[in-house]
Design an enzyme around this catalytic site. Structure first.
Site, PDB file in Angstrom:
ATOM      1  N   HIS A  65       7.972   4.596  32.461  1.00 50.14           N
ATOM      2  CA  HIS A  65       8.689   4.288  31.203  1.00 50.14           C
ATOM      3  C   HIS A  65       9.494   5.513  30.795  1.00 50.14           C
ATOM      4  O   HIS A  65       8.931   6.513  30.346  1.00 50.14           O
ATOM      5  CB  HIS A  65       7.707   3.935  30.087  1.00 50.14           C
ATOM      6  CG  HIS A  65       8.367   3.555  28.797  1.00 50.14           C
ATOM      7  ND1 HIS A  65       8.004   2.441  28.082  1.00 50.14           N
ATOM      8  CD2 HIS A  65       9.374   4.114  28.088  1.00 50.14           C
ATOM      9  CE1 HIS A  65       8.749   2.346  26.988  1.00 50.14           C
ATOM     10  NE2 HIS A  65       9.589   3.371  26.979  1.00 50.14           N
ATOM     11  N   HIS A  67       3.425   2.267  26.108  1.00 53.05           N
ATOM     12  CA  HIS A  67       3.142   3.370  25.191  1.00 53.05           C
ATOM     13  C   HIS A  67       2.118   2.987  24.119  1.00 53.05           C
ATOM     14  O   HIS A  67       2.385   3.038  22.917  1.00 53.05           O
ATOM     15  CB  HIS A  67       4.414   3.933  24.564  1.00 53.05           C
ATOM     16  CG  HIS A  67       5.413   2.917  24.078  1.00 53.05           C
ATOM     17  ND1 HIS A  67       5.086   1.836  23.297  1.00 53.05           N
ATOM     18  CD2 HIS A  67       6.749   2.832  24.257  1.00 53.05           C
ATOM     19  CE1 HIS A  67       6.171   1.144  23.022  1.00 53.05           C
ATOM     20  NE2 HIS A  67       7.192   1.731  23.599  1.00 53.05           N
ATOM     21  N   ASP A  99       7.695   7.735  28.207  1.00 53.55           N
ATOM     22  CA  ASP A  99       8.563   7.303  27.107  1.00 53.55           C
ATOM     23  C   ASP A  99       9.436   8.460  26.641  1.00 53.55           C
ATOM     24  O   ASP A  99       9.776   8.566  25.457  1.00 53.55           O
ATOM     25  CB  ASP A  99       7.757   6.727  25.938  1.00 53.55           C
ATOM     26  CG  ASP A  99       8.638   6.012  24.902  1.00 53.55           C
ATOM     27  OD1 ASP A  99       9.758   5.612  25.264  1.00 53.55           O
ATOM     28  OD2 ASP A  99       8.211   5.867  23.742  1.00 53.55           O
ATOM     29  N   LEU A 145       8.295   6.110  18.218  1.00 56.75           N
ATOM     30  CA  LEU A 145       7.791   4.764  17.958  1.00 56.75           C
ATOM     31  C   LEU A 145       7.220   4.183  19.242  1.00 56.75           C
ATOM     32  O   LEU A 145       7.869   4.282  20.280  1.00 56.75           O
ATOM     33  CB  LEU A 145       8.912   3.859  17.422  1.00 56.75           C
ATOM     34  CG  LEU A 145       9.409   4.201  16.014  1.00 56.75           C
ATOM     35  CD1 LEU A 145      10.648   3.380  15.668  1.00 56.75           C
ATOM     36  CD2 LEU A 145       8.313   3.980  14.971  1.00 56.75           C
TER      37      LEU A 145
END
Length: 348
Positions: A17, A178, A251, A223
């Protein structure tokens, strides 16, 4: 007392990711990933989202053109799901090897998600097609109802959206991305081989107190947002358990410094430069170094049905100082753990 290892050799890891952005930002941040990671699942939430095979091919070419000489790196492209996406585009892209997975952003859940899905049951036909062809669904797991507290949005998503999807499509491969809560960690542990999760270094290392006590630290704002300590500890326990359902997904999400340090700062942590040493430090703190390789390099390929990487990377117990900032044209990007020293370095 067991002597501390001075070196760690693991299969070359993948990042399941990442946000590589585009243009000057892409060429600035990509080398930090391509130097260490063999492959990465590239998020499709550009300002103009990646919703077609043609746009994915073009973006992949831009990424490959930015890979420095001597780096071996394969970007794995994803399709941004929308309310009106054509199922044929999705299946064609997957069958041609252009799309590795499809990404579900609830509308307005995070950066560049305004094109995301506002009525998830309405795209169930897409999920049905994905289940049929074995295409993984990657989910940003937060509800976007303004009445739901930001710290509760992931837990609420499990009950309201994720569980119904899994009940309806029991063999759809889903990555709960995540994850940030005990609720999510427990849910994945109680799941089956069709459910996996990525965990970021920041959610393993920090909780919301680190971000908010003694002054706000905008470079820890991402986030889903950092949660309370009990959730952080649950994530740490999950990755230390050795469960093969959890795998590395940074992320990493860079923004120019002025877009983070403002009265309305952007969400995202640029952690690619320190990612592998950060994960190694966490696993060492948890006395779980025996599970580091699986988390970084084995569990993800197994879930996606891809081969593991043949080559290895070596981590050495040498202090690694993160730069205070990284130049970006006339601006800069502030990396995760800026100015801090980690115990592990990737041997170059």
């Amino acid at each position: 007392m067991t002597a501390q290892p001075q070196t760690l050799k693991i299969r070359r890891p993948d990042d399941w990711h990442i946000h590589l952005r585009d243009d000057e930002m892409l060429s600035t941040v990509l080398p930090y990933t391509s130097e260490v990671f063999a492959r990465a699942i590239v998020m499709p939430n550009l300002a103009q989202p990646i919703t077609t095979v043609a746009s994915a091919i073009a973006y992949r070419e831009r990424i490959l053109a930015a890979v420095p000489a001597g780096h071996k790196f394969t970007p794995l492209m994803t399709c941004y799901l929308t309310n009106s996406l054509d199922a044929k585009e999705l299946t064609t892209g997957f069958e041609q090897g252009v799309f590795t997975a499809a990404k579900l952003y609830p509308a307005n859940a995070t950066t560049n998600s305004t094109h995301g899905v506002s009525d998830i049951p309405a795209i169930y036909p897409l999920f049905e097609q994905m289940q049929k062809i074995g295409m993984p669904l990657l989910i940003h797991g937060e509800v976007t109802d303004a009445a739901v507290d930001i710290f509760d949005r992931e837990a609420r998503f499990i009950d309201q959206i994720l569980e119904p999807i899994r009940q309806k499509f029991p063999e759809l491969k889903i990555v709960f991305e995540h994850i940030t809560t005990k609720d999510a960690a427990d849910y994945v542990l109680a799941g089956n081989r069709f459910l996996g999760a990525t965990v970021t270094p920041q959610h393993l290392m920090f909780n919301r107190n680190h971000m908010l006590v003694g002054g706000i630290r905008p470079h820890l704002f991402c986030l889903p947002i950092l949660k309370r300590s009990t959730h952080q500890q649950a994530l740490r326990a999950a990755v230390a358990s050795g469960s093969d359902r959890f795998f590395l997904g940074t992320d990493s999400a860079p923004h120019a410094k002025h877009r983070k340090e403002s009265s309305c700062g952007c969400a995202g942590v640029f952690n690619a430069p320190a990612a592998l040493p950060a994960y190694a430090s966490v696993f060492e703190e948890l006395n779980a170094l025996q599970h580091l390789e699986a988390f970084c390099a084995l569990n993800g390929p197994r879930f996606y049905g891809l081969p593991v990487n043949d080559d290895v990377v070596e981590l050495v117990r040498t202090p690694f100082l993160q730069p205070e900032e990284i130049p970006l044209g006339n601006e800069s990007v502030i990396p995760f753990l800026a100015g801090q020293t980690l115990n592990w370095s990737v041997k170059r």
